[in-house]
Design a protein around this motif. Structure first.
Motif, short mmCIF file in Angstrom:
data_model
loop_
_atom_site.label_atom_id
_atom_site.label_comp_id
_atom_site.label_asym_id
_atom_site.label_seq_id
_atom_site.Cartn_x
_atom_site.Cartn_y
_atom_site.Cartn_z
N VAL A 118 98.74 90.23 6.14
CA VAL A 118 99.34 88.96 6.52
C VAL A 118 99.89 89.10 7.94
O VAL A 118 100.64 90.01 8.23
N HIS A 119 99.49 88.20 8.84
CA HIS A 119 99.97 88.22 10.22
C HIS A 119 100.99 87.10 10.41
O HIS A 119 100.62 85.94 10.47
N GLY A 171 102.93 92.46 8.12
CA GLY A 171 102.17 93.65 7.78
C GLY A 171 102.00 93.88 6.29
O GLY A 171 101.36 94.85 5.88
N THR A 172 102.55 92.99 5.46
CA THR A 172 102.41 93.13 4.02
C THR A 172 100.94 92.99 3.62
O THR A 172 100.28 92.03 4.02
N ASP A 214 94.10 84.12 12.01
CA ASP A 214 94.38 85.54 11.80
C ASP A 214 93.96 86.03 10.41
O ASP A 214 93.47 87.13 10.25
N VAL A 215 94.16 85.18 9.40
CA VAL A 215 93.98 85.62 8.02
C VAL A 215 92.56 85.47 7.53
O VAL A 215 92.03 86.32 6.83
N SER A 255 109.12 88.21 12.88
CA SER A 255 108.57 89.43 12.30
C SER A 255 108.90 89.58 10.83
O SER A 255 108.26 90.33 10.11
N SER A 256 109.90 88.88 10.35
CA SER A 256 110.24 88.91 8.93
C SER A 256 110.85 87.57 8.55
O SER A 256 111.39 86.86 9.38
#
Length: 206
Positions: free
Chosen positions: A24-25, A65-66, A10-11, A31-32
């Motif tokens: 960042v995925h 999502g950051t 992903d990255v 999710s957190s």
């Protein structure tokens, strides 16, 4: 570390090694992350498009999502293997964010059997990173001397000034290897100290 096992697909992108912003995925199941989990995931190795490994450090408190901004790696690293064999003492100097590559050296295990001293400088105690690592580094055989240049109204009771002055006060063995990372003024000061102490020029690495 299970949380970041599948990040690479992903990255990584063709822009990873050039200044770029990317997202960042996190895995869909998380999710957190808590601060504890994020800190545990620091220094994550990711393959780059060139086939090399890039170490990516997750910021404390980051969530899905950051957006993070990355720049290309600077410098060629410390090439000190030959010098290390000929010395008994290793002096490490870091200022500000320069502690990051020095940290890698300390934790690499390559300095085992040597007398290792770290002189780490920051403007204020609040700006000094990795303080939670100091005890671990001391246990591994690296003496840590934090140096604060602008203590101000803080309750700092340790060494103040600059790392090169702290090292000079402590004494520099002639048979030493010196590794440094920081601003130009610090590097010049450490090199001057090396010359004054009689350390061979080839044993002072920036």
């Amino acid at each position: 570390r299970d949380l970041i096992r599948d990040w690479s697909s992903d990255v990584c992108s063709s822009d990873l090694l050039t200044p770029a912003a990317f997202v960042v995925h996190w895995p869909a199941s998380s999710s957190s992350l808590s601060s504890e989990s994020v800190n545990a995931a620091a220094n994550v190795p990711l393959p780059s498009p060139s086939g090399e490994v890039v170490r990516f450090v997750v910021p404390d408190g980051a969530e899905a999502g950051t957006e993070l901004e990355m720049s290309q790696v600077m410098g060629s690293g410390f090439k000190f293997a030959e010098s290390l064999e000929a010395v008994d003492s290793v002096l490490l100097f870091a200022a500000g964010s320069g502690i990051s590559p020095i940290r890698s050296v300390i934790e690499s295990g390559q300095l085992k059997g040597k007398k290792v001293q770290l002189f780490y400088g920051a403007q204020t105690p609040e700006k000094m990173a990795y303080q939670d690592k100091f005890a671990e580094w001391e246990k591994s055989g690296c003496t840590v001397t934090p140096v604060i240049s602008q203590p101000g109204d803080s309750d700092w009771g340790g060494v103040t000034g600059y790392v090169q002055d702290a090292a000079k006060a402590a004494g520099v063995p002639e048979s030493s290897l010196m590794l440094m990372c920081g601003m130009k003024g610090m590097a010049e000061g450490v090199k001057a100290l090396a010359s004054e102490a009689g350390v061979e020029i080839g044993r002072a690495h920036v």
